[in-house]
Enzyme design. Structure first.
Site, PDB file in Angstrom:
ATOM      1  N   GLU A  95      43.095  -8.001 -24.043  1.00 23.14           N
ATOM      2  CA  GLU A  95      43.852  -7.109 -24.930  1.00 23.14           C
ATOM      3  C   GLU A  95      45.094  -7.875 -25.335  1.00 23.14           C
ATOM      4  OE1 GLU A  95      46.621  -4.957 -26.424  1.00 23.14           O
ATOM      5  OE2 GLU A  95      46.877  -4.428 -24.310  1.00 23.14           O
ATOM      6  N   CYS A 114      52.290  -3.400 -26.845  1.00 26.51           N
ATOM      7  CA  CYS A 114      51.336  -3.914 -27.826  1.00 26.51           C
ATOM      8  C   CYS A 114      50.937  -2.834 -28.807  1.00 26.51           C
ATOM      9  CB  CYS A 114      50.115  -4.496 -27.126  1.00 26.51           C
ATOM     10  SG  CYS A 114      49.499  -3.475 -25.801  1.00 26.51           S
TER      11      CYS A 114
END
Length: 554
Positions: free
Chosen positions: A302, A339
């Site tokens: 990720e 993020c």
């Protein structure tokens, strides 16, 4: 090799009911606030912690040390940590592989019990210590630390056990007469390499914990910006009964560690959260070594994001205000160091005056300062490198004729790495603050003509390499349907009339595609699938009379 003891499984066990960890509020005068304030006070008053390398349960003081600083007061050291070199990494790999047969053979209920106990230790005995380490070491305020180091980490461990139990129950639905078919979910051959980021203590625990739960052994390299909190998580797992060697805790220089790990033939998987650039570099390194591995490594990552809020012209006045409030929170909570943080907003011209009024007014209300002062909504960014990078984007906007800074735009690193929450309005749809990941408290607004909703959705899709999170704000249901379809591939986590941050384990499995990662959905069963190798077993109970088929008979 020592004889491996296979403990008999005498029953199938059902896990306790699993639910999300209840959140505490930390309201003034509350018991939890008093306990957290005391934990922070004690940690600040104590000498910097010493964090070892841990291999096979042995705490190793390598002598090669580095420091993790408090980003709110960068002269203050949170911990001095020892770093692993190539020889220690080789020792860690050997030890993990030696521990693997016993760990993989341990019945699932016993492996699950370790993680369930760890979750209970986090939610009770270690809650405030772990939160204090996350706040002082990683710059989180109390609420963000509660979400991360307490609630989400508990949820990862508990729901991981739940999803693993459900996976093991997935068995072939059919059996021919005299045959029993079954599926076995084996751990991967070799070891898993977990590389965790600074911004979420929970992610560190899950990157190492999820593969381990499934019977794998793991080398865990924590981020230099989160060593102390991650070490506390490791100690909690140890106290919960995790056997020595199952997770090896190996802080140290990234390139040196990666060279040894990725060059080893028993390397089985990379579990990574961090930058897109680093992930791609590691993927290439793995590809260049592909002939040397026993198996094809599982690559799970990720990475970055350039997440958006898209406003539709159908919003009424209340909807515009809500979109502005959600943008403030989505862009600036934890200083934009998520993020998933909102980094760009697309606003129709008819709504822009109201939206601008609200977002500027609300942004200007934000209090910023050291995390131990609970009234501060914003704290510092993580380090000097991040400060300078974000400062560069603000300076770019300040000198660009197409950009206007309408809130914030100031910064100060004299005591801590503080950057004011900054709102930029740009006339250029290709300005770099709309396209490049900043990872800080900066959001850029682009105003589009009301008639260009569909074209602007396409612009969102085509203007960056990322596809992590996004949000659509609209009142009209047809617009929601149309926008959802147009934006289908722009985000792995898509929100309707809500901010683009705040995924909860068990509710919104998290992950994105394109340059944002492999979209294996942390906090769900699909992540765990990547760390097992299935074996189909067919057992026959009936003898055959001969080798010929019935169709061969005359």
């Amino acid at each position: 090799m020592a004889h491996i003891l296979h403990t008999p499984s005498l029953a199938h066990f059902k896990l306790p009911a699993i639910d999300n960890e209840p959140m505490k509020s930390y309201a003034p005068g509350s018991v939890e606030r008093q306990k957290l304030e005391q934990a922070i006070k004690d940690m600040r008053a104590a000498e910097a912690a010493e964090v070892p390398v841990v291999i096979n349960g042995e705490k190793i003081l390598s002598g090669a040390t580095a420091q993790q600083h408090n980003p709110s007061e960068h002269k203050s050291v949170v911990c001095n940590y020892h770093e692993a070199d190539a020889s220690l990494i080789k020792k860690a790999i050997d030890g993990a592989l030696e521990a693997k047969p016993r760990w993989e053979a341990m019945p699932f209920n016993d492996r699950a019990a370790i993680f369930l106990k760890a979750a209970d230790l986090i939610s009770t005995k270690y809650r405030y210590k772990l939160m204090a380490a996350t706040m002082l070491g990683q710059g989180k305020n109390a609420w963000q630390a509660e979400i991360d180091a307490a609630a989400e980490l508990c949820d990862f461990f508990r729901f991981g056990a739940k999803y693993a139990e459900e996976m093991y129950q997935q068995q072939p639905p059919k059996n021919a007469p005299g045959v029993w078919n079954r599926s076995e979910y084996r751990a991967l051959e070799g070891f898993v390499f977990a590389v965790s980021p600074f911004n979420f203590t929970a992610i560190g625990g899950n990157l190492a914990g999820a593969p381990a739960l499934m019977g794998n052994v793991v080398l865990w390299k924590p981020s230099p910006g989160a060593v102390y909190s991650n070490y506390i998580v490791y100690q909690i797992l140890e106290e919960a009964g995790l056997p020595a060697g199952v997770i090896q805790f190996v802080p140290g220089p990234a390139e040196d560690i990666c060279d040894v790990v990725l060059g080893h033939p028993e390397f089985a998987s990379l579990h990574f959260t961090g930058s897109t650039h680093v992930f791609r570099k590691l993927w290439k390194q793995i590809g260049n070594n592909i002939e040397n591995y026993k198996s094809y490594p599982r690559i799970v990552g990720e990475t970055g994001g350039k997440n958006y809020h898209m406003l539709h012209p159908s919003l009424d006045a209340d909807g515009v205000r809500q979109a502005a409030l959600q943008t403030v929170r989505g862009a600036f909570e934890f200083q934009g160091q998520k993020c998933s943080a909102c980094s760009r907003a697309y606003v129709p011209a008819s709504l822009f005056p109201d939206f601008k009024k609200h977002i500027v007014a609300e942004t200007n209300k934000i209090k910023q300062g050291p995390v131990q002062d609970f009234e501060n909504f914003l704290g510092p960014v993580i380090n000097k490198f991040a400060f300078d990078k974000i400062k560069g984007y603000i300076d770019y906007a300040a000198t660009n004729d197409d950009c206007e800074i309408v809130a914030g735009g100031k910064y100060d690193d004299s005591e801590g790495y503080f950057i004011k929450p900054t709102v930029i309005v740009t006339k250029d749809k290709d300005t770099k603050t709309l396209k490049e990941e900043i990872f800080g408290p900066v959001v850029t607004i682009y105003v589009y003509e009301d008639a260009d909703f569909e074209a602007t959705c396409k612009l969102i899709s085509d203007s960056t390499q990322y596809a992590l999170t996004g949000a659509l704000f609209a009142r009209d249901r047809e617009a929601i349907v149309a926008g959802s379809n147009l934006l289908r591939n722009t985000a792995g986590n898509f929100y309707i009339n809500d901010k683009c941050t705040g995924a909860i384990v068990g509710q919104q499995p998290f992950g994105g595609a394109r340059g944002s990662g492999t979209n294996d959905k942390a906090g769900s069963w699909s992540l765990l699938v990547r760390f097992v190798s299935a074996r189909s077993v067919k057992e026959n109970f009936v003898e055959i009379d001969g080798f010929e088929y019935p169709s061969n008979q005359i």
